[in-house]
Design an enzyme around this catalytic site. Sequence first.
Site, PDB file in Angstrom:
ATOM      1  N   ALA A 225     -14.478  -0.687-114.740  1.00  0.00           N
ATOM      2  CA  ALA A 225     -14.218   0.748-114.738  1.00  0.00           C
ATOM      3  C   ALA A 225     -15.562   1.456-114.869  1.00  0.00           C
ATOM      4  O   ALA A 225     -16.550   0.853-115.288  1.00  0.00           O
ATOM      5  CB  ALA A 225     -13.321   1.102-115.922  1.00  0.00           C
TER       6      ALA A 225
ATOM      7  N   GLU B 228      -9.517  -7.081-112.858  1.00  0.00           N
ATOM      8  CA  GLU B 228      -8.112  -6.627-112.857  1.00  0.00           C
ATOM      9  C   GLU B 228      -7.647  -6.271-111.443  1.00  0.00           C
ATOM     10  O   GLU B 228      -6.503  -6.547-111.070  1.00  0.00           O
ATOM     11  CB  GLU B 228      -7.950  -5.448-113.821  1.00  0.00           C
ATOM     12  CG  GLU B 228      -8.129  -5.904-115.271  1.00  0.00           C
ATOM     13  CD  GLU B 228      -8.071  -4.774-116.264  1.00  0.00           C
ATOM     14  OE1 GLU B 228      -8.922  -3.858-116.165  1.00  0.00           O
ATOM     15  OE2 GLU B 228      -7.189  -4.780-117.139  1.00  0.00           O
TER      16      GLU B 228
END
Length: 679
Positions: free
Chosen positions: A62, A104
């Site tokens: 992220a 992810e």
Amino acid sequence: MSIVSTRKEGDILVVSANNPPVNALGQAVRAGLADAIKAAAADDSIKAIVIRCDGRTFFAGADITEFGKPPVGPGLPSVCDAIEASAKPAVAAIHGTALGGGLEVALGCHYRIAVPSAKLGLPEVKLGILPGAGGTQRLPRVVGVKDALPMIVFGDPIPAKKAEAIGLVDRIAGEQSLETDAIAFAREIAKNSTHPVSRDRTDKVDEAKKDPAFFERFRQENARKLRGLEAPVACIEAVQAAVNLPYEEGAKKERELIMKLMGSTQSKALRHVFFAERAAAKIDDIGADTQTLPVKKVAVLGAGTMGGGITMNFLSAGIPVTILEREQAALDRGVAIIRKNYEATAKKGRLTTEQVEKAMSLLTPTLDFNALGEADLIIEAVFENMEIKKEVFARLDGVAKPGAILASNTSYLNLDEIASATKRPESVIGLHFFSPANVMKLLEVVRGAKTAPAVLKTCMELARKINKVAVVSGVCFGFIGNRMLSQRQQEANKLVLEGAKPWDIDRVLTSFGMPMGPFQMSDLAGLDIGWSAETSKSSTIREVLCERGRRGQKTGKGFYDYDENRKASPSPEVEEIIAEFIAKSGSNQRPVSDEEILERLLYPMVNEGAKILDEKIAQRASDIDIVWLNGYGWPAYTGGPMFWADTVGLDKIAESLAKHGFAVAPLLKAKAEQGGKFN
Ligand code: 3HC
Ligand code: NAI
């Protein structure tokens, strides 16, 4: 060029992200990925999708700079869900590092292919959070709890080969042919009638259900490592939910946990550390156009405690080192210790015999000063004595080749005075390693008044090559770290005279999160450093201890008594010595609270840090944090002394310092009055 682009390779949609430097999954990337999945769904000619990245790495996570800001959709969890829900199977093509949100995304994909040099991991815990886009739920389902739990709880990435072995990666690609291999793989799997969907997999978690005590055992076995940390505990809870709850509920649990962690002081501190480490490498007044000097050969003077450790750093990085001593015996001893250290590492399986021999083959021991003439960098690690250092540097000036960097490992001495012994002060710099020098990450790079920018920049880059975290320091007594340490030590000694017990002082600091307190540290280093029987006058407790043969761990007793396993216990004899010493000085012992101990040990360090900042010895407050985190084991989850001070409140610190009779540093005072912060 757009941040996420798509192109068709026949019936395969190739989705490419291009968000330098590390393809962080910022809002534009997330939106681009979501659009690409929709585009694939809408195009009947597409049979499968390849998700890949341009540049040096697959998504490294992220975008940390977005943390703490109002979220702008689409969120990463929904992007991963959309990939997973796609009727067209998706293949993640991984190079560089697939980290955090990056892994992810890959777990949302139905298949994963990676180059051999790739690394995969969920390092969120190191930022005080946990994987928040389904990672805690999908990874255990894909690789099993035994392999997933340590990856999530400790955050260390694993190499592609290992990932393949545990089922995280389906196929290894050619190092140079990832994209074509991924497209070919996509074509192959497109023929399958069904595709693995991470969230729907139950085989591995069903396996884990058979051993319900596993989590408790894991908690107990790792209790020491996890002490005081919030995020790893939450990670365990989330993985436990993956085993015991359906995917949706587990994912909900993950969300709850990450939201709580995101706002925590620990997480803010750890994120500060992430950016502080990267900031420390930057030198404010040296431009990108400054050329660095080649360092192909190194020489080290002195094969003692530090010289040996310093040498190992370069040998391990493949850089040849000539090591110089005064006498054959000292030289042999130094070289033997280097070998012994390498062999100990090999015994633990962390080096091969070939690697040990390769490193040792790069070492040239010598007694001949003239042998230093070839070196691009010469590091002096002889006795801590100005006269000796100046004599050594004057001699070095005579033999070193023009342009060679002349470095000193001095702990406290004035680098400019050392430089004045040469005709080339611009080539002189401090490279202050920490003991044990082959292990400790910190390198204080001491910039003298005349040190040339190219010399400084070269040493900062070299630090990275030998795996150190470098911080620039100006010249002052003890530089950044030891100057602050002196404040703490002085206050610890005073506290003992007022009635605090050494073990209470150590306990307060270790409870705070330091690996050891000042008296444990003294016992480890040896109480007799700088002490001599001839001049000892029983004038300090330390002198008395040395006189009575209590010289630290090596003599089996110091401030503490040690058993045969070096386990420490408080010493009744030391308690008596202290009591006698205090009685003689006519003062009284009083009870000292833990709170007072903590304030009086740590606040003066912050005060000194403020002076260091004000005097421009450190470039920025976060550099001071990095010194303490990497050189002295200050707990990262508090962010380092200056960040920690901000969280305590500078007004509170200034007030306490004044109460205990300290002169509050002007910078601290000003910030305290204005409600300011260091960071
Ligand atoms: N977000 C924003 N910026 C990032 C970033 C990220 N995730 N990762 C790296 N950067 C920035 C760095 O701050 C640095 O910026 P600078 O040049 O302005 O100082 C630049 O990218 C280059 O980084 P490095 O100097 O660290 O480059 P290296 O090549 O040495 O290392 C790396 C690359 C291994 C990817 C390393 O940067 C790294 O470990 N990054 C962080 C990985 C991480 O923690 N990912 C998890 C994020 S949290 C998450 O994903 C939550 C999710 O579960 C929801
Ligand atoms: P040490 O006493 O273990 O080693 C010094 C070595 O230098 C000895 O082997 C000695 O024979 C050799 N030596 C002395 N004069 C020499 C000369 N003219 N030519 C070649 N060799 C010579 O000392 P240590 O602990 O390694 O310290 C060295 C330097 O590193 C000091 O300046 C010290 O302040 C600094 N330092 C020490 C740290 C520690 O924890 N020990 C930490 C950081 C810096």
